[in-house]
Design a protein around this motif. Structure first.
Motif, PDB file in Angstrom:
ATOM      1  N   THR A   6       0.825  -1.204   0.000  1.00 48.20           N
ATOM      2  CA  THR A   6       0.000   0.000   0.000  1.00 48.20           C
ATOM      3  C   THR A   6       0.860   1.256   0.000  1.00 48.20           C
ATOM      4  O   THR A   6       0.350   2.358  -0.123  1.00 48.20           O
ATOM      5  N   GLN A   7       2.185   1.100   0.143  1.00 47.19           N
ATOM      6  CA  GLN A   7       3.061   2.255   0.158  1.00 47.19           C
ATOM      7  C   GLN A   7       3.346   2.730  -1.258  1.00 47.19           C
ATOM      8  O   GLN A   7       3.524   1.940  -2.172  1.00 47.19           O
ATOM      9  N   GLN A  42       6.516   3.746 -12.389  1.00 45.79           N
ATOM     10  CA  GLN A  42       5.627   4.890 -12.589  1.00 45.79           C
ATOM     11  C   GLN A  42       4.290   4.523 -13.223  1.00 45.79           C
ATOM     12  O   GLN A  42       3.370   5.335 -13.213  1.00 45.79           O
ATOM     13  N   THR A  43       4.160   3.335 -13.794  1.00 48.66           N
ATOM     14  CA  THR A  43       2.926   2.992 -14.520  1.00 48.66           C
ATOM     15  C   THR A  43       1.909   2.391 -13.552  1.00 48.66           C
ATOM     16  O   THR A  43       1.705   1.183 -13.509  1.00 48.66           O
ATOM     17  N   THR A  44       1.260   3.258 -12.800  1.00 50.56           N
ATOM     18  CA  THR A  44       0.422   2.818 -11.691  1.00 50.56           C
ATOM     19  C   THR A  44      -1.075   3.039 -11.902  1.00 50.56           C
ATOM     20  O   THR A  44      -1.860   2.712 -11.012  1.00 50.56           O
ATOM     21  N   ASP A  45      -1.496   3.575 -13.046  1.00 49.62           N
ATOM     22  CA  ASP A  45      -2.902   3.945 -13.214  1.00 49.62           C
ATOM     23  C   ASP A  45      -3.437   3.427 -14.544  1.00 49.62           C
ATOM     24  O   ASP A  45      -2.912   3.756 -15.606  1.00 49.62           O
ATOM     25  N   THR A 233      -2.670 -11.009  -4.983  1.00 51.64           N
ATOM     26  CA  THR A 233      -2.743  -9.603  -4.575  1.00 51.64           C
ATOM     27  C   THR A 233      -4.152  -9.244  -4.129  1.00 51.64           C
ATOM     28  O   THR A 233      -4.356  -8.594  -3.096  1.00 51.64           O
ATOM     29  N   LEU A 234      -5.134  -9.658  -4.908  1.00 44.77           N
ATOM     30  CA  LEU A 234      -6.522  -9.318  -4.593  1.00 44.77           C
ATOM     31  C   LEU A 234      -7.013 -10.042  -3.351  1.00 44.77           C
ATOM     32  O   LEU A 234      -7.924  -9.571  -2.670  1.00 44.77           O
ATOM     33  N   ALA A 235      -6.408 -11.178  -3.048  1.00 46.19           N
ATOM     34  CA  ALA A 235      -6.835 -11.963  -1.881  1.00 46.19           C
ATOM     35  C   ALA A 235      -6.094 -11.576  -0.607  1.00 46.19           C
ATOM     36  O   ALA A 235      -6.467 -12.018   0.476  1.00 46.19           O
ATOM     37  N   THR A 236      -5.047 -10.758  -0.736  1.00 44.95           N
ATOM     38  CA  THR A 236      -4.202 -10.452   0.430  1.00 44.95           C
ATOM     39  C   THR A 236      -3.928  -8.963   0.505  1.00 44.95           C
ATOM     40  O   THR A 236      -2.782  -8.530   0.360  1.00 44.95           O
ATOM     41  N   GLU A 237      -4.937  -8.165   0.683  1.00 42.94           N
ATOM     42  CA  GLU A 237      -4.807  -6.709   0.746  1.00 42.94           C
ATOM     43  C   GLU A 237      -3.817  -6.311   1.841  1.00 42.94           C
ATOM     44  O   GLU A 237      -3.926  -6.736   2.994  1.00 42.94           O
ATOM     45  N   GLY A 238      -2.818  -5.480   1.481  1.00 43.88           N
ATOM     46  CA  GLY A 238      -1.882  -4.947   2.462  1.00 43.88           C
ATOM     47  C   GLY A 238      -0.800  -5.899   2.898  1.00 43.88           C
ATOM     48  O   GLY A 238      -0.054  -5.601   3.838  1.00 43.88           O
ATOM     49  N   LEU A 239      -0.653  -7.039   2.248  1.00 44.45           N
ATOM     50  CA  LEU A 239       0.375  -7.997   2.646  1.00 44.45           C
ATOM     51  C   LEU A 239       1.755  -7.456   2.280  1.00 44.45           C
ATOM     52  O   LEU A 239       1.940  -6.907   1.192  1.00 44.45           O
ATOM     53  N   LEU A 392       6.426  -4.178  -7.883  1.00 44.54           N
ATOM     54  CA  LEU A 392       5.280  -4.791  -7.217  1.00 44.54           C
ATOM     55  C   LEU A 392       4.195  -3.770  -6.890  1.00 44.54           C
ATOM     56  O   LEU A 392       3.000  -4.093  -6.955  1.00 44.54           O
ATOM     57  N   TYR A 393       4.587  -2.544  -6.535  1.00 41.57           N
ATOM     58  CA  TYR A 393       3.551  -1.556  -6.234  1.00 41.57           C
ATOM     59  C   TYR A 393       2.726  -1.252  -7.472  1.00 41.57           C
ATOM     60  O   TYR A 393       1.490  -1.234  -7.438  1.00 41.57           O
ATOM     61  N   ALA A 394       3.406  -1.002  -8.598  1.00 40.27           N
ATOM     62  CA  ALA A 394       2.680  -0.687  -9.835  1.00 40.27           C
ATOM     63  C   ALA A 394       1.757  -1.835 -10.215  1.00 40.27           C
ATOM     64  O   ALA A 394       0.601  -1.616 -10.605  1.00 40.27           O
ATOM     65  N   TYR A 395       2.248  -3.055 -10.080  1.00 40.94           N
ATOM     66  CA  TYR A 395       1.444  -4.191 -10.502  1.00 40.94           C
ATOM     67  C   TYR A 395       0.214  -4.366  -9.617  1.00 40.94           C
ATOM     68  O   TYR A 395      -0.891  -4.605 -10.110  1.00 40.94           O
ATOM     69  N   THR A 396       0.389  -4.252  -8.314  1.00 45.48           N
ATOM     70  CA  THR A 396      -0.762  -4.410  -7.424  1.00 45.48           C
ATOM     71  C   THR A 396      -1.751  -3.273  -7.617  1.00 45.48           C
ATOM     72  O   THR A 396      -2.971  -3.475  -7.558  1.00 45.48           O
ATOM     73  N   SER A 397      -1.251  -2.065  -7.879  1.00 43.51           N
ATOM     74  CA  SER A 397      -2.139  -0.934  -8.125  1.00 43.51           C
ATOM     75  C   SER A 397      -2.980  -1.177  -9.379  1.00 43.51           C
ATOM     76  O   SER A 397      -4.212  -1.002  -9.364  1.00 43.51           O
ATOM     77  N   ILE A 398      -2.335  -1.602 -10.457  1.00 38.45           N
ATOM     78  CA  ILE A 398      -3.048  -1.860 -11.709  1.00 38.45           C
ATOM     79  C   ILE A 398      -4.044  -3.002 -11.541  1.00 38.45           C
ATOM     80  O   ILE A 398      -5.212  -2.903 -11.968  1.00 38.45           O
ATOM     81  N   SER A 399      -3.637  -4.086 -10.922  1.00 35.66           N
ATOM     82  CA  SER A 399      -4.523  -5.246 -10.793  1.00 35.66           C
ATOM     83  C   SER A 399      -5.734  -4.929  -9.933  1.00 35.66           C
ATOM     84  O   SER A 399      -6.857  -5.359 -10.236  1.00 35.66           O
TER      85      SER A 399
END
Length: 407
Positions: A6-7, A42-45, A233-239, A392-399
C-alpha cells in the motif's frame, strides 16, 4: 524494515531517489522484470493506459484524414492529453496522472484552452514526462503498441476501435480542435458544457475505462506469474512484499526458483541500503562507532550474500557490473570492514555517474553531504527486511484498479 504494497514508490529509496546512491536500481529492475515483464515503477494507473491508447487511435484517424500531419505525433499527443486532462478537471474530477498540479490549478482558474506553447503544457517537456513518456514503453512491452511507439498493434487497434473511448461525434470534435492548433498556430478554447459530446465522452471514458477487459488481458494476464500474482494480490490486501512473494511460490511452484531470485537479491540489497542510510545519518561520528551500532548478523548476511552471488551474472551491463562488485567487494569479516566496503561501493556508483559522494570517511570520521534520517533497527534483519520494489507496487495498483472496474 518491512515495506507494504500500500506504500507509494516514493517511500522506497530504490525508486524514489533518482540519484540511486548505490546503483542498486539497475540490479533490482532487471530481476523485477523477470517477475513483472511490462510495467515500471511509474505505470500505476489504468486510466493512463486508456488515455494513451485512445489518443494513439485518434492519431491514426487524424493522419489518415490529413496525411500532411503525419510527422506531428508529439504535437497531436500533447494537445489531446491537455484536452482530456482539462476536461476531466473542469468537470470536478481528480486528475492524479502526470501534470496534476497544473491541471488542478487550471481548473481553479477555469482554464479551458489547449495549445503548443509552454504556457499551455501540463508539465515541463509534456511529451516525454507525461502519459506518453511514462506509459508507452510499458504498453509496447505488453504488446499494445508497435516497437516504434507511434502506432497501436493490430489487436489493440481493433479492440479500441470496437470499444472506443470517444464516440464518432466526440472524436470528430477533438480532432477538429487539434487541427485548428496545428494549422493556425494559436491556442483554442475547449467546450465545457456537460451536454457537449466531447465533454460527456471524455468524462465517461475516464471514469469507466472501456478498455478494461483488454488491459486486464494484456497487463494482468500477461504471463502465468502475473496472473497468479494478481489473484494473490486481490486476496491479500496490504500484505508485505516478502509475504506476497512467499505465498506466490506456493501457488505456482513451477516458478518458485524465479520468484526466489527476487527474494535472494533483496536479502542482500536491503541490508546494504539500510547500512548506507545509517552511515549517512552518522555523519560527524567515527566510522568505528557507527559500525559498532549496526545490528546486522554478519553470519546470516554471509549466507544471504552467497545466494545473492548465485543470482548472477546478470544480463544488463550496469546490472552485471554492480552485481559483480557486490559479489566480490562486500567485506563481511567485521562490522567496520562491512561499513567501509559499502562506502567504497557507494563511491564507485557515484563515480560511474560523475557525481559527488553522499558520505565519505576522512581520518576515521564520517563526513556527510546530504541529510538523511536514520532507519529503525528492524531494517537490518537479514531475511526479513525489504527495501526495493521490483515493480510490485505498480502491478498491485493496476490489478486492483482493474478488479474494481469489473466488480
Amino acid at each position: 524494515m518491512t515495506t507494504y504494497l500500500t506504500q507509494r514508490d516514493s517511500e522506497l529509496l530504490g525508486t524514489s531517489n533518482r540519484t540511486d546512491a548505490l546503483g542498486h536500481l539497475s540490479i533490482w529492475s532487471e530481476i523485477g522484470r523477470e517477475l513483472i515483464p511490462h510495467l515500471t515503477a511509474q505505470t500505476t494507473d489504468v486510466r493512463a493506459f486508456q488515455v494513451l491508447i485512445e489518443i494513439l487511435r485518434l492519431w491514426e484517424r487524424l493522419v489518415s484524414e490529413r496525411p500532411e500531419h503525419a510527422g506531428r505525433l508529439r504535437d497531436v499527443f500533447v494537445l489531446m492529453e491537455q484536452a482530456i486532462a482539462r476536461t476531466v478537471a473542469l468537470r470536478g474530477l481528480d486528475w492524479p496522472l502526470p501534470g496534476a498540479r497544473r491541471v488542478r490549478a487550471g481548473a481553479t482558474r477555469q482554464v479551458s484552452r489547449i495549445g503548443l506553447d509552454p504556457d499551455h503544457a501540463l508539465l515541463g517537456s509534456q511529451f516525454g514526462n507525461g502519459i506518453y513518456g511514462l506509459y508507452v514503453a510499458s504498453a509496447r512491452r505488453a504488446g499494445m503498441v508497435t516497437p516504434d511507439h507511434d502506432r497501436l498493434e493490430i489487436e489493440t487497434l481493433e479492440v479500441a476501435s470496437s470499444t472506443p473511448g470517444l464516440s464518432e461525434k466526440a472524436a470528430g470534435q477533438l480532432i477538429a480542435l487539434v487541427r485548428q492548433v496545428l494549422e493556425n498556430g494559436g491556442p483554442v478554447d475547449l467546450p465545457t458544457h456537460g451536454s457537449t459530446a466531447l465533454v460527456g465522452d471524455v468524462v465517461a471514458m475516464y471514469e469507466d475505462v472501456p478498455l478494461g477487459d483488454h488491459l486486464r488481458q494484456k497487463l494482468v494476464g500477461a504471463t502465468h506469474i502475473t496472473a497468479a500474482l494478481a489473484a494473490r494480490t486481490l486476496a491479500t490486501e496490504g500484505l508485505p512484499r516478502r509475504g506476497l512473494l512467499s505465498g506466490l511460490q506456493q501457488d505456482i511452484s513451477e516458478h518458485a526458483d524465479q520468484i526466489q531470485r527476487v527474494i535472494d537479491t533483496e536479502d542482500t540489497l536491503a541490508i546494504i541500503e539500510a547500512t548506507f542510510v545509517r552511515l549517512c545519518a552518522g555523519a560527524g561520528e567515527p566510522l568505528g562507532t557507527v559500525a559498532s551500532s549496526l545490528p546486522v548478523d554478519l553470519g546470516l548476511l554471509r549466507e544471504a550474500h552467497d545466494r545473492f552471488v548465485a543470482v548472477g551474472p546478470l544480463r544488463g551491463g550496469a546490472a552485471r557490473l554492480r552485481h559483480g562488485r557486490i559479489s566480490t567487494m562486500l567485506d563481511m569479516s567485521t562490522a567496520e570492514a562491512f561499513a567501509r566496503s559499502i562506502l567504497h561501493l557507494h563511491h564507485l556508483a557515484m563515480d560511474d555517474r560523475r557525481r559527488a559522494d553522499w558520505v565519505t570517511e576522512e581520518n576515521g570520521i564520517l563526513r556527510g553531504f546530504v541529510e538523511i534520517g536514520d532507519v529503525d533497527d528492524d531494517a537490518f534483519n537479514v531475511g526479513q527486511a525489504w527495501w526495493n520494489d521490483y515493480y510490485l507496487y505498480a502491478y498491485t495498483s493496476i490489478s486492483r484498479q482493474l478488479a474494481d472496474l469489473s466488480s
